[in-house]
Enzyme design. Structure first.
Site, PDB file in Angstrom:
ATOM      1  N   ASN A 167       0.844  -1.198   0.000  1.00 52.29           N
ATOM      2  CA  ASN A 167       0.000   0.000   0.000  1.00 52.29           C
ATOM      3  C   ASN A 167       0.886   1.258   0.000  1.00 52.29           C
ATOM      4  O   ASN A 167       1.568   1.554   0.976  1.00 52.29           O
ATOM      5  CB  ASN A 167      -0.901  -0.039   1.239  1.00 52.29           C
ATOM      6  CG  ASN A 167      -1.857   1.117   1.309  1.00 52.29           C
ATOM      7  OD1 ASN A 167      -1.488   2.266   1.098  1.00 52.29           O
ATOM      8  ND2 ASN A 167      -3.094   0.816   1.643  1.00 52.29           N
TER       9      ASN A 167
ATOM     10  N   ASP B 210      -1.709  -4.484  10.554  1.00 45.04           N
ATOM     11  CA  ASP B 210      -2.954  -5.105  10.149  1.00 45.04           C
ATOM     12  C   ASP B 210      -4.045  -4.211  10.704  1.00 45.04           C
ATOM     13  O   ASP B 210      -4.000  -3.807  11.871  1.00 45.04           O
ATOM     14  CB  ASP B 210      -3.077  -6.530  10.696  1.00 45.04           C
ATOM     15  CG  ASP B 210      -4.186  -7.297   9.982  1.00 45.04           C
ATOM     16  OD1 ASP B 210      -4.281  -7.189   8.748  1.00 45.04           O
ATOM     17  OD2 ASP B 210      -4.971  -7.992  10.645  1.00 45.04           O
TER      18      ASP B 210
ATOM     19  N   TYR C  65     -13.099   2.218   3.747  1.00 50.13           N
ATOM     20  CA  TYR C  65     -14.404   2.622   4.280  1.00 50.13           C
ATOM     21  C   TYR C  65     -14.469   4.111   4.657  1.00 50.13           C
ATOM     22  O   TYR C  65     -15.458   4.553   5.227  1.00 50.13           O
ATOM     23  CB  TYR C  65     -14.724   1.774   5.525  1.00 50.13           C
ATOM     24  CG  TYR C  65     -14.818   0.294   5.234  1.00 50.13           C
ATOM     25  CD1 TYR C  65     -16.014  -0.281   4.814  1.00 50.13           C
ATOM     26  CD2 TYR C  65     -13.703  -0.531   5.391  1.00 50.13           C
ATOM     27  CE1 TYR C  65     -16.098  -1.639   4.546  1.00 50.13           C
ATOM     28  CE2 TYR C  65     -13.775  -1.893   5.121  1.00 50.13           C
ATOM     29  CZ  TYR C  65     -14.969  -2.445   4.694  1.00 50.13           C
ATOM     30  OH  TYR C  65     -15.054  -3.778   4.421  1.00 50.13           O
ATOM     31  N   ASP C  66     -13.424   4.867   4.354  1.00 47.83           N
ATOM     32  CA  ASP C  66     -13.353   6.273   4.786  1.00 47.83           C
ATOM     33  C   ASP C  66     -14.612   7.103   4.464  1.00 47.83           C
ATOM     34  O   ASP C  66     -15.080   7.852   5.317  1.00 47.83           O
ATOM     35  CB  ASP C  66     -12.114   6.961   4.198  1.00 47.83           C
ATOM     36  CG  ASP C  66     -10.825   6.503   4.882  1.00 47.83           C
ATOM     37  OD1 ASP C  66     -10.910   5.758   5.883  1.00 47.83           O
ATOM     38  OD2 ASP C  66      -9.746   6.896   4.420  1.00 47.83           O
TER      39      ASP C  66
END
Length: 196
Positions: A9, A69, A154-155
């Site tokens: 990421n 995580d 999910y922001d």
């Protein structure tokens, strides 16, 4: 000193580079063409998955490794999606499908019962097998529909109690100031990195 950040990421890599700015740390990642194995995240908790990833890669490369995580936990769904946040809508899922499934599962849930929190567990592992983990959380609730397109995951449906707005409309700096990952990374920095 070199530290591997075990993630693909790019956002997480940038965050970690900012966090270690002005420290004598060179951050390495998959973007530097380092060969490291894919780690199967088969733990039952964020802590287990984070520690396993860091440890396996540290032992494989012989370099100190940091991994995280993280996920979203919704009270009304008994903590779901939790450790399955990234693949909530299935292995072929994506952010859109995950949000769609979440909103569908909460369609009958009233505003007062939509409390949720993001969790991040950041682990640092040394080639000798030592592992330390740090947990960060940020509290909020799930909106009925998306607000904004900033961030990822999910922001857009997460209303932050700290910011009094959705992470989807928050700036990068605003989100970072209250984020679960930022809080976990800060603990890692104070407890370990500044003492190396």
């Amino acid at each position: 000193m070199k530290i591997i950040l075990a993630t693909k990421n790019k956002g997480k890599i940038k965050d970690f580079e900012k966090l270690t700015d002005k420290m004598d740390i060179e951050v390495l990642s998959i973007l530097d063409n380092i060969d490291f194995p894919d780690v199967v995240e088969d733990g039952k908790t964020f802590e287990e998955n984070s520690a396993k990833k860091a440890l396996e890669i540290a032992k494989y490369t012989g370099i100190i490794t940091v991994s995280d995580d993280s996920g979203l936990c919704v009270d009304a769904l008994n903590g779901e999606p939790g450790i399955y946040s990234a693949r909530y809508s299935g292995e072929d899922g994506n952010d859109e499908k995950n949000i769609e499934k979440l909103l569908k599962n909460l369609s009958d849930v009233e505003k007062n019962d939509r409390k949720a929190h993001f969790v991040s567990v950041v682990s640092i592992a040394f080639p000798d097998g030592t592992v330390k983990s740090f947990r960060g959380e940020t509290q909020g609730e799930i909106l009925f529909e998306k607000e904004g397109n900033n961030g990822f995951g999910y922001d857009p449906v997460f209303y932050s109690y700290d910011l009094e707005k959705s992470f989807g409309v928050a700036t990068i700096e605003e989100k970072k100031s209250v984020s679960h990952r930022g809080r976990a990374f800060e603990k890692l920095k104070k407890e370990v990195l500044e003492k190396l």
